[in-house]
Design a protein around this motif. Structure first.
Motif, PDB file in Angstrom:
ATOM      1  N   VAL A 170       0.853  -1.186   0.000  1.00  0.00           N
ATOM      2  CA  VAL A 170       0.000   0.000   0.000  1.00  0.00           C
ATOM      3  C   VAL A 170       0.891   1.239   0.000  1.00  0.00           C
ATOM      4  N   ALA A 171       0.462   2.259  -0.735  1.00  0.00           N
ATOM      5  CA  ALA A 171       1.174   3.536  -0.771  1.00  0.00           C
ATOM      6  C   ALA A 171       0.387   4.585  -0.009  1.00  0.00           C
ATOM      7  N   VAL A 172       1.085   5.381   0.793  1.00  0.00           N
ATOM      8  CA  VAL A 172       0.501   6.498   1.524  1.00  0.00           C
ATOM      9  C   VAL A 172       1.058   7.760   0.876  1.00  0.00           C
ATOM     10  N   VAL A 173       0.193   8.527   0.226  1.00  0.00           N
ATOM     11  CA  VAL A 173       0.651   9.602  -0.659  1.00  0.00           C
ATOM     12  C   VAL A 173       0.075  10.941  -0.208  1.00  0.00           C
ATOM     13  N   GLU A 174       0.955  11.892   0.060  1.00  0.00           N
ATOM     14  CA  GLU A 174       0.556  13.257   0.411  1.00  0.00           C
ATOM     15  C   GLU A 174       0.643  14.145  -0.822  1.00  0.00           C
ATOM     16  N   VAL A 175      -0.397  14.922  -1.076  1.00  0.00           N
ATOM     17  CA  VAL A 175      -0.348  15.850  -2.206  1.00  0.00           C
ATOM     18  C   VAL A 175       0.723  16.909  -1.961  1.00  0.00           C
ATOM     19  N   GLY A 176       1.240  17.476  -3.048  1.00  0.00           N
ATOM     20  CA  GLY A 176       2.180  18.575  -2.911  1.00  0.00           C
ATOM     21  C   GLY A 176       1.455  19.880  -2.658  1.00  0.00           C
ATOM     22  N   MET A 177       0.458  20.156  -3.494  1.00  0.00           N
ATOM     23  CA  MET A 177      -0.359  21.356  -3.333  1.00  0.00           C
ATOM     24  C   MET A 177      -1.709  21.118  -3.999  1.00  0.00           C
ATOM     25  N   GLY A 178      -2.762  21.432  -3.289  1.00  0.00           N
ATOM     26  CA  GLY A 178      -4.100  21.329  -3.876  1.00  0.00           C
ATOM     27  C   GLY A 178      -4.594  19.902  -3.934  1.00  0.00           C
ATOM     28  N   GLY A 179      -4.944  19.465  -5.145  1.00  0.00           N
ATOM     29  CA  GLY A 179      -5.513  18.137  -5.302  1.00  0.00           C
ATOM     30  C   GLY A 179      -5.736  17.771  -6.753  1.00  0.00           C
ATOM     31  N   SER A 180      -6.705  18.432  -7.391  1.00  0.00           N
ATOM     32  CA  SER A 180      -7.110  18.055  -8.744  1.00  0.00           C
ATOM     33  C   SER A 180      -5.943  17.968  -9.710  1.00  0.00           C
ATOM     34  N   TRP A 181      -5.124  19.023  -9.752  1.00  0.00           N
ATOM     35  CA  TRP A 181      -4.020  19.037 -10.707  1.00  0.00           C
ATOM     36  C   TRP A 181      -2.667  18.781 -10.060  1.00  0.00           C
ATOM     37  N   ASP A 182      -2.674  18.322  -8.817  1.00  0.00           N
ATOM     38  CA  ASP A 182      -1.409  17.958  -8.188  1.00  0.00           C
ATOM     39  C   ASP A 182      -0.822  16.740  -8.885  1.00  0.00           C
ATOM     40  N   ALA A 183       0.501  16.693  -8.971  1.00  0.00           N
ATOM     41  CA  ALA A 183       1.167  15.603  -9.685  1.00  0.00           C
ATOM     42  C   ALA A 183       0.849  14.238  -9.097  1.00  0.00           C
ATOM     43  N   THR A 184       0.548  14.180  -7.801  1.00  0.00           N
ATOM     44  CA  THR A 184       0.240  12.883  -7.197  1.00  0.00           C
ATOM     45  C   THR A 184      -1.100  12.326  -7.672  1.00  0.00           C
ATOM     46  N   ASN A 185      -1.940  13.164  -8.270  1.00  0.00           N
ATOM     47  CA  ASN A 185      -3.330  12.780  -8.516  1.00  0.00           C
ATOM     48  C   ASN A 185      -3.519  11.956  -9.786  1.00  0.00           C
ATOM     49  N   VAL A 186      -2.575  11.045 -10.024  1.00  0.00           N
ATOM     50  CA  VAL A 186      -2.759  10.049 -11.080  1.00  0.00           C
ATOM     51  C   VAL A 186      -3.036   8.682 -10.462  1.00  0.00           C
ATOM     52  N   ILE A 187      -3.234   8.668  -9.136  1.00  0.00           N
ATOM     53  CA  ILE A 187      -3.640   7.440  -8.460  1.00  0.00           C
ATOM     54  C   ILE A 187      -5.145   7.456  -8.243  1.00  0.00           C
ATOM     55  N   ASP A 188      -5.717   6.272  -8.110  1.00  0.00           N
ATOM     56  CA  ASP A 188      -7.136   6.140  -7.774  1.00  0.00           C
ATOM     57  C   ASP A 188      -7.220   5.529  -6.384  1.00  0.00           C
ATOM     58  N   ALA A 189      -7.053   6.378  -5.385  1.00  0.00           N
ATOM     59  CA  ALA A 189      -6.977   5.900  -4.011  1.00  0.00           C
ATOM     60  C   ALA A 189      -8.329   5.408  -3.514  1.00  0.00           C
ATOM     61  N   SER A 190      -8.315   4.275  -2.826  1.00  0.00           N
ATOM     62  CA  SER A 190      -9.560   3.750  -2.252  1.00  0.00           C
ATOM     63  C   SER A 190      -9.971   4.538  -1.017  1.00  0.00           C
ATOM     64  N   VAL A 191      -8.988   5.214  -0.387  1.00  0.00           N
ATOM     65  CA  VAL A 191      -9.262   6.058   0.779  1.00  0.00           C
ATOM     66  C   VAL A 191      -8.667   7.439   0.523  1.00  0.00           C
ATOM     67  N   ALA A 192      -9.499   8.467   0.612  1.00  0.00           N
ATOM     68  CA  ALA A 192      -9.047   9.855   0.472  1.00  0.00           C
ATOM     69  C   ALA A 192      -9.181  10.523   1.834  1.00  0.00           C
ATOM     70  N   VAL A 193      -8.120  11.177   2.269  1.00  0.00           N
ATOM     71  CA  VAL A 193      -8.089  11.828   3.580  1.00  0.00           C
ATOM     72  C   VAL A 193      -7.965  13.334   3.373  1.00  0.00           C
ATOM     73  N   VAL A 194      -8.799  14.106   4.073  1.00  0.00           N
ATOM     74  CA  VAL A 194      -8.715  15.566   4.007  1.00  0.00           C
ATOM     75  C   VAL A 194      -8.479  16.087   5.420  1.00  0.00           C
TER      76      VAL A 194
END
Length: 500
Positions: A196-220
């Protein structure tokens, strides 16, 4: 677990609960007790030093210099086109493992570390990607709970470099520093491979570079004002961007949010048929006692209560991060949905939380006088830090050392610290983004008054001045020093104080 609200519940009641804590979630001030033994043997410094081998150190510096030629993390072109192209030529490594994706304004890295510790305690191989780093770039990518070693970092970079150059040639803009690091993390996770990968966004969300994953759990984590020039000027506007990590059918773990942010996030969850768990409703902090070296918690998870949980971190905000992390891991294991009344193994949860470290977050790096480091860099973070310092340390006199970036809400940051700082030493770090010490001093004088402000442009001089001021009261007088304002300031102070 509290009753699930029906679809007919008033929407206003739901969003109000996001900001008004359940009165039962009381904070209990109690006598100190030492529970560090639950964590097992000391884990050592979680921040890696420079490689001891001169050849490896040279190679790592070459990679760092190569990455430094790219757009920095503050220069962005809002698109995931380049990172998606890199993932494509790499064979979509980010789809080789499930993931937990974390966004928010404050608390992301600490929450990610807690999630990682919990997953590792349940014998899963973990990959963690967080930013920025405190001292070493290799901190950003962790495997099995430890920063990737320098050799593996260099090898990963060299492995993907030809593909990075291929994407660079085909795009209008080269991949940025953060995009390349994200590609490295996803490739390293697939190569390990992790469970499992635990991934923190760099900035924002929608267009953040990390947002090419389809996470089963999203944390805000809690949303507040930061990066307003890029993300929006209100919590609601910022939440619109951050809600982009919520994917179809996911479970969303929401820390307490401002009302307008909660509305946006809940609406997005409905749109994509995501399940929502809210702090203060489905999960939360039931009780909290101050303890030696941290705090003792009772947490309400999605499946039930967890008592006698020792967390070796200071501040109410870290207790709430712990509740969020626990709910995220429960959701990952299906608790709260398919298994609504099952809890995770209590002893394993306790062991995991007792092992957590979060460098640069109310971290004590020296005694006599006590020197604490905290990476707060916006007003909301500063308020949480001020509360945490006041509760955990009880200094008779506190000297602040503040070095901040010029693009932050400097006045708001200083105003948050004004009630707890007897005096403040303003300085600057080595970053090109650092606010000039004299300019920072001008704002500080308006907030603190001239007689409480000392200016030392060099960070080493600032630390010496602050420690000298703290020592004026004598060895046993209870004075302390808090170094804050920027992750970079904290990282450089950590090195100067012998922790690197």
């Amino acid at each position: 677990m509290s009753e699930q609200p029906s679809s007919s519940d008033r929407f206003d009641d739901i969003v109000d609960a996001e900001t008004d804590r359940d009165p039962d979630l009381a904070v209990i001030e109690a006598g100190s007790r030492t529970l560090r033994a639950q964590a097992g043997p000391p884990q050592g410094d979680p921040v890696p030093a420079r490689p001891a081998d001169p050849e490896v150190d040279k190679a790592l510096r070459e990679v760092e210099q190569d990455l430094a030629t790219r757009w920095g993390e503050t220069k962005l072109e809002p698109s995931v086109a380049r990172i998606a192209a890199l993932m494509d030529v790499l064979g979509e490594p980010q789809r080789a493992y499930p993931s937990i994706h974390i966004t928010g304004t404050n608390g992301k890295t600490s929450t990610a570390r807690m999630i990682e510790a919990l997953l590792s305690a349940f014998e899963l191989r973990t990959g963690r990607y967080t930013s920025p780093h405190v001292q070493s770039i290799t901190e950003r990518i962790s495997l099995d709970g430890a920063p990737i070693d320098a050799e593996r970092f260099i090898e990963t970079y060299n492995d993907i470099k030809p593909y990075v150059e291929m994407v660079d040639a085909a795009q209008d803009y080269r991949l940025s520093f953060f995009e390349v690091l994200t590609g490295m993390a996803y490739a390293a996770f697939a190569d390990t491979p992790v469970d499992v990968a635990v991934v923190e966004v760099g900035m924002g969300g929608s267009w953040d570079a990390t947002n090419v994953i389809d996470a089963s759990v999203a944390v805000v984590t809690p949303i507040d004002l930061d990066h307003t020039d890029r993300l929006g000027s209100t919590p609601g506007e910022i939440a619109t961007e951050k809600s982009g990590i919520v994917k179809e059918g996911a479970t969303v773990i929401l820390a307490q949010q401002p009302v307008d942010a909660a509305q946006v996030l809940l609406k997005k969850a409905v749109e994509v048929d995501a399940t929502v768990a809210r702090e203060g409703m489905e999960f939360g902090v039931v009780a909290r006692e101050v303890a030696v070296g941290g705090q003792l918690l009772t947490l309400r998870g999605l499946g039930g209560e967890y008592e006698q949980v020792f967390l070796p971190l200071y501040g109410a905000h870290q207790a709430h991060n712990a509740a969020v992390a626990l709910a995220a891991v429960e959701a990952f294991f299906g608790i709260g949905a398919q298994q609504a009344t099952r809890t995770l193994d209590m002893d394993t949860v306790r062991k995991a939380f007792a092992s957590v470290a979060s460098p640069g977050r109310l971290e004590v790096v020296r005694r006599s006088p006590t020197v604490v480091l905290d990476a707060a860099h916006n007003p909301a973070g500063a308020r949480a830090t001020a509360d945490g310092v006041t509760e955990a340390f009880g200094f008779s006199r506190l000297i602040g050392v503040v070095g901040a970036s010029g693009d932050k809400d400097i006045r708001g940051l200083l105003e948050a610290f004004e009630p707890i700082f007897t005096e403040v030493v303003v300085t600057q770090n080595s970053s090109h983004r650092a606010m000039d010490a004299d300019a920072l001093a001008a704002v500080a004088v308006e907030v603190f008054g001239d007689e409480r402000v000392v200016v030392e442009p060099r960070l080493d001089d600032a630390l010496e001045a602050a420690i000298t001021l703290a020592e004026e009261e004598g060895e046993y007088a209870g004075a302390g020093v808090l170094v804050t304002g920027s992750v970079i300031t904290v990282g450089e102070a950590r090195l100067l104080l012998g922790r690197g």
